[in-house]
Design an enzyme around this catalytic site. Sequence first.
Site, PDB file in Angstrom:
ATOM      1  N   ILE A  99      -8.626   3.886  -5.106  1.00 16.48           N
ATOM      2  CA  ILE A  99      -7.697   5.014  -5.141  1.00 16.48           C
ATOM      3  C   ILE A  99      -8.190   6.085  -6.107  1.00 16.48           C
ATOM      4  O   ILE A  99      -8.068   7.282  -5.839  1.00 16.48           O
ATOM      5  CB  ILE A  99      -6.289   4.541  -5.575  1.00 16.48           C
ATOM      6  N   GLU A 100      -8.730   5.654  -7.223  1.00 15.22           N
ATOM      7  CA  GLU A 100      -9.141   6.599  -8.258  1.00 15.22           C
ATOM      8  C   GLU A 100     -10.404   7.369  -7.904  1.00 15.22           C
ATOM      9  O   GLU A 100     -10.473   8.582  -8.106  1.00 15.22           O
ATOM     10  CB  GLU A 100      -9.356   5.843  -9.582  1.00 15.22           C
ATOM     11  N   SER A 101     -11.422   6.674  -7.409  1.00 15.81           N
ATOM     12  CA  SER A 101     -12.740   7.314  -7.273  1.00 15.81           C
ATOM     13  C   SER A 101     -13.514   6.867  -6.045  1.00 15.81           C
ATOM     14  O   SER A 101     -14.678   7.244  -5.901  1.00 15.81           O
ATOM     15  CB  SER A 101     -13.584   6.971  -8.512  1.00 15.81           C
TER      16      SER A 101
ATOM     17  N   TYR B 224       0.700   7.510  -5.066  1.00 16.67           N
ATOM     18  CA  TYR B 224      -0.307   6.716  -5.774  1.00 16.67           C
ATOM     19  C   TYR B 224      -0.154   5.222  -5.499  1.00 16.67           C
ATOM     20  O   TYR B 224      -1.099   4.557  -5.056  1.00 16.67           O
ATOM     21  CB  TYR B 224      -0.195   7.005  -7.279  1.00 16.67           C
TER      22      TYR B 224
END
Length: 538
Positions: free
Chosen positions: A168-170, A273
């Site tokens: 999800i982040e990167s 998120y």
Amino acid sequence: MEKSFSMNLLSFTCASIPRVHGSLLLALILSGCATTTPTPTPDAARAPAQAAPTASAAEQAPSAPTTATVLAPSASPPVAQTSDRAVDLKANALMGLQGQNDIWERIRMGFAMPDLDNDLVRNREVWYASRPDYFLRMTERSRPYIFHIVEELERRKMPTELALLPFIESAFNPQAVSSAKAAGMWQFMPATGKYFDLKQNLFRDERRDVLESTRAALDYLQKLYNMFGDWHLALAAYNWGEGSVGRALARNRAQGKPLTYSDLRMPDETRFYVPKLQAVKNIIAQPEAFKTVLPLIQNHPFFKSVPIDKDIDVELAAKLANVSLNDFKALNPAMNRPVILAAGTPQILLPWDNATVFENNLQSRSGTRLSSWTAWLAPRTMKAEEVAKEVGMSAEQLRAVNGIPPRMLVKAGSTLLVHRPDQKEHNVAEHLADNGHLLLAPEVVLRKVFISARQGDTLAVLAARHGVTAANLATWNNLNPNVKLTAGKKLAVLVPSKETRRLSKTTPAAGKGKKPSSTKAKAPAKPAAKSTQRAAQR
């Protein structure tokens, strides 16, 4: 009741045999099917630290596999949470009966967070499932790192869903940088990274380091869970900032509203998120239900940590390990320069089989110099051309290797990477390896403007009015410092050009960060809307 549970467990296990590979494992399972079924016992080892929410006994019991239907995004408001899910995420009852053939199975075994089930999750499931190439690219990119992350989560007794958070982040890209300057696969902001002891200097940025960034991210997530007592709220705080989540909870509390993630008012990025993480979790849990193929990632270490005690060029280290430069950088992404300084980075990561190759080749070069670079401390503020002449390099090469823009001065106390003289044998000192920063200032370019003296003006009065010294004003106009000025007399004044003023506003803030104090106050919250640059991630 116990007999019924045992019969169901046997039925499910025997039905699962065709999916288990290996003759020995198959024989063991068949033998188990012919004997009395063991009484199931709670698996406390997978419970997250600090009394995280656990699944009920009904959720832990195995059920017959079902086919999940991928729903189209709905325009209706999100539905309330429910445990009646089409995708069975709890494989806990099979522990000990079925081997962990790959890392995905191991991750499934450690799922411990409550499931989120609403329209936003359905929306993200559709999004990921409709992009199989992208999902495969993300999962392939996780190959070097995910085993280590799972190991750390299990050691800390944290939910293994968190191993999916870098998706999800990167998208598991350790070189990803967001528009808000968050960096690495865990996307740390500079200030938050400093708080969690991630060094950021001329030679390395530990926000990208595989081991250090993972340590810091799990420290931060556990801290947030301890603060809020809920993993969904902890994840929201990781994205939005703990202060923002705290204020949103206080607002709901004052209005008598529920204090759950789904009931908080938050930016769209944070609202999506946890649903993104849940969607990835659902796909990992049952990829066949989403027509998704997961790459086989073996359940064993990908890399090994190898100590180094001498400075070594990055290209030489890759050559000695017999790996490509790209593969070396993928495991050692924190390096900012073409050299690894042993005083600051006493270990490197290498693919497991290549670690021995590196150690043998390194031993064969014992006594030889391994680095063609060293650190140089600027004794005074200098132009790049002056520095280059002093250290025996071209100005172009000096600018390129140190990232010095045109028309910028190198300030006194700056650390620069320069060619290592043949006679220099010592490694770069620890204080430079750990604290080296490049400090820049715009080179002042002056232009001439003309001013007029007023009745009764002196050079001192005129100089003060225009922000210069009387001595300079006298020099620029070839005047005696005590000259009497007549009204209307024209004088020349040298002022910084517009280009200099523009450069002053855009001077990089290099060197402002210091090592965090051992006495820490409040952790800086991550800013809202730290959207990553998708092109960099994909």
